[in-house]
Enzyme design. Structure first.
Site, PDB file in Angstrom:
ATOM      1  N   ARG A  47      -5.642  12.257   7.976  1.00  0.00           N
ATOM      2  CA  ARG A  47      -6.590  13.041   7.186  1.00  0.00           C
ATOM      3  C   ARG A  47      -7.081  14.236   8.009  1.00  0.00           C
ATOM      4  O   ARG A  47      -7.083  14.189   9.236  1.00  0.00           O
ATOM      5  CB  ARG A  47      -7.797  12.176   6.800  1.00  0.00           C
ATOM      6  CG  ARG A  47      -7.440  10.923   6.004  1.00  0.00           C
ATOM      7  CD  ARG A  47      -8.667  10.034   5.813  1.00  0.00           C
ATOM      8  NE  ARG A  47      -8.361   8.854   5.008  1.00  0.00           N
ATOM      9  CZ  ARG A  47      -8.109   7.646   5.500  1.00  0.00           C
ATOM     10  NH1 ARG A  47      -8.116   7.441   6.809  1.00  0.00           N
ATOM     11  NH2 ARG A  47      -7.862   6.630   4.691  1.00  0.00           N
ATOM     12  N   LYS A  73     -11.608   6.184   8.519  1.00  0.00           N
ATOM     13  CA  LYS A  73     -12.811   5.904   7.718  1.00  0.00           C
ATOM     14  C   LYS A  73     -13.497   4.652   8.249  1.00  0.00           C
ATOM     15  O   LYS A  73     -12.837   3.747   8.744  1.00  0.00           O
ATOM     16  CB  LYS A  73     -12.420   5.721   6.249  1.00  0.00           C
ATOM     17  CG  LYS A  73     -12.041   7.035   5.570  1.00  0.00           C
ATOM     18  CD  LYS A  73     -11.785   6.821   4.093  1.00  0.00           C
ATOM     19  CE  LYS A  73     -11.555   8.146   3.391  1.00  0.00           C
ATOM     20  NZ  LYS A  73     -11.208   7.966   1.976  1.00  0.00           N
ATOM     21  N   HIS A 152      -4.694  17.636   1.910  1.00  0.00           N
ATOM     22  CA  HIS A 152      -4.302  16.275   1.534  1.00  0.00           C
ATOM     23  C   HIS A 152      -2.844  16.223   1.059  1.00  0.00           C
ATOM     24  O   HIS A 152      -2.194  15.182   1.134  1.00  0.00           O
ATOM     25  CB  HIS A 152      -5.236  15.751   0.437  1.00  0.00           C
ATOM     26  CG  HIS A 152      -5.322  14.261   0.415  1.00  0.00           C
ATOM     27  ND1 HIS A 152      -6.262  13.548   1.134  1.00  0.00           N
ATOM     28  CD2 HIS A 152      -4.557  13.332  -0.202  1.00  0.00           C
ATOM     29  CE1 HIS A 152      -6.069  12.251   0.938  1.00  0.00           C
ATOM     30  NE2 HIS A 152      -5.035  12.103   0.138  1.00  0.00           N
ATOM     31  N   ARG A 155      -0.660  15.011   3.762  1.00  0.00           N
ATOM     32  CA  ARG A 155      -0.733  13.551   3.904  1.00  0.00           C
ATOM     33  C   ARG A 155       0.147  12.891   2.833  1.00  0.00           C
ATOM     34  O   ARG A 155       0.908  11.966   3.131  1.00  0.00           O
ATOM     35  CB  ARG A 155      -2.202  13.127   3.764  1.00  0.00           C
ATOM     36  CG  ARG A 155      -2.464  11.632   3.911  1.00  0.00           C
ATOM     37  CD  ARG A 155      -3.975  11.444   4.054  1.00  0.00           C
ATOM     38  NE  ARG A 155      -4.457  10.115   3.744  1.00  0.00           N
ATOM     39  CZ  ARG A 155      -4.498   9.093   4.599  1.00  0.00           C
ATOM     40  NH1 ARG A 155      -4.027   9.259   5.816  1.00  0.00           N
ATOM     41  NH2 ARG A 155      -5.001   7.932   4.244  1.00  0.00           N
ATOM     42  N   HIS A 178      -5.069   2.976   5.117  1.00  0.00           N
ATOM     43  CA  HIS A 178      -5.583   2.571   3.807  1.00  0.00           C
ATOM     44  C   HIS A 178      -6.106   1.141   3.867  1.00  0.00           C
ATOM     45  O   HIS A 178      -5.440   0.262   4.416  1.00  0.00           O
ATOM     46  CB  HIS A 178      -4.465   2.615   2.750  1.00  0.00           C
ATOM     47  CG  HIS A 178      -4.135   3.990   2.273  1.00  0.00           C
ATOM     48  ND1 HIS A 178      -2.911   4.320   1.736  1.00  0.00           N
ATOM     49  CD2 HIS A 178      -4.875   5.127   2.238  1.00  0.00           C
ATOM     50  CE1 HIS A 178      -2.908   5.606   1.405  1.00  0.00           C
ATOM     51  NE2 HIS A 178      -4.086   6.110   1.701  1.00  0.00           N
ATOM     52  N   TYR A 187       1.513   6.777  -3.598  1.00  0.00           N
ATOM     53  CA  TYR A 187       2.448   7.722  -2.984  1.00  0.00           C
ATOM     54  C   TYR A 187       3.909   7.307  -3.175  1.00  0.00           C
ATOM     55  O   TYR A 187       4.808   8.030  -2.765  1.00  0.00           O
ATOM     56  CB  TYR A 187       2.185   7.821  -1.478  1.00  0.00           C
ATOM     57  CG  TYR A 187       0.855   8.415  -1.115  1.00  0.00           C
ATOM     58  CD1 TYR A 187       0.527   9.714  -1.490  1.00  0.00           C
ATOM     59  CD2 TYR A 187      -0.081   7.689  -0.378  1.00  0.00           C
ATOM     60  CE1 TYR A 187      -0.685  10.272  -1.136  1.00  0.00           C
ATOM     61  CE2 TYR A 187      -1.298   8.244  -0.017  1.00  0.00           C
ATOM     62  CZ  TYR A 187      -1.587   9.539  -0.392  1.00  0.00           C
ATOM     63  OH  TYR A 187      -2.787  10.091  -0.048  1.00  0.00           O
TER      64      TYR A 187
END
Length: 204
Positions: A47, A73, A152, A155, A178, A187
């Site tokens: 990211r 994250k 993004h 990514r 994730h 994706y």
């Protein structure tokens, strides 16, 4: 919970990704830095906040292989092996800037700062879009080809490319950081390749 935005993010084709990577000039500090940044995004699927947070010491060897130590994250740490092509571009950039020994400092830094003049700081995530992805997207015509091109997208490109080359989806989930594999599945476009469409079976 899956991020609904991830599935709608446009990914680049291989030729488009190469075009973007080759867009920054190879003979300026900004160009060399921007190539290294685009390679870091396109080859590792990180990211933009993760990219901006990288420190020099976050690029290090583990078991004889160069890795990024990525803070994701919820401050979750993951280790991502560095692609050889990207590593060369980062080495070129560090050789030019001379800040390799500043291990606690930012890996990618501004090349100019009109406000304070200070360059020993992390990049602003907004500037990665504005001054790099959007800039070269417009210059190469990719912004016109790829509706909604954003940071993004790089990514999404990395994830889509890894999956289409038979990377294990659980490994891609871990690689992208994730929490849920359902987000990674957004994706996975292997079942919807345009070339498999009935459109190309119609003959008159």
């Amino acid at each position: 919970m899956a991020n609904g935005n991830e599935g709608s993010t446009p990914a680049l084709g291989d030729a488009q990704a190469r075009k973007l990577l080759e867009a920054p000039p190879a003979d300026t500090l900004k160009g060399v830095r921007d190539r290294a940044i685009l390679a870091t995004l396109l080859y590792h699927g990180i990211r933009r906040e993760e990219l901006c947070g990288l420190r020099v010491k976050d690029l290090h060897s583990r078991g004889g292989v160069m890795h990024f130590r990525v803070k994701g994250k919820r401050s979750k740490i993951r280790f991502v092996p560095v692609n050889a092509a990207a590593q060369r571009m980062i080495e070129d950039y560090l050789a030019l800037t001379g800040h390799r020994s500043d291990v606690e400092g930012a890996l990618f830094r501004p090349v100019k700062n009109n406000r304070t003049g200070r360059l020993d700081r992390h990049l602003d995530p907004a500037s990665v879009y504005q001054n790099i992805v959007r800039k070269y997207g417009l210059e190469t015509g990719l912004s016109a080809e790829v509706m909604g091109l954003c940071v993004h997208s790089l990514r999404a490109t990395a994830a889509t490319n890894a999956l289409s080359h038979d990377s294990d989806i659980a490994k891609v989930q871990e690689w992208l950081g994730h929490a849920n594999v359902s987000t990674t599945r957004l994706y996975d476009r292997r079942k919807s390749k345009p070339e498999d469409s009935p459109t190309f079976r119609v003959k008159y």
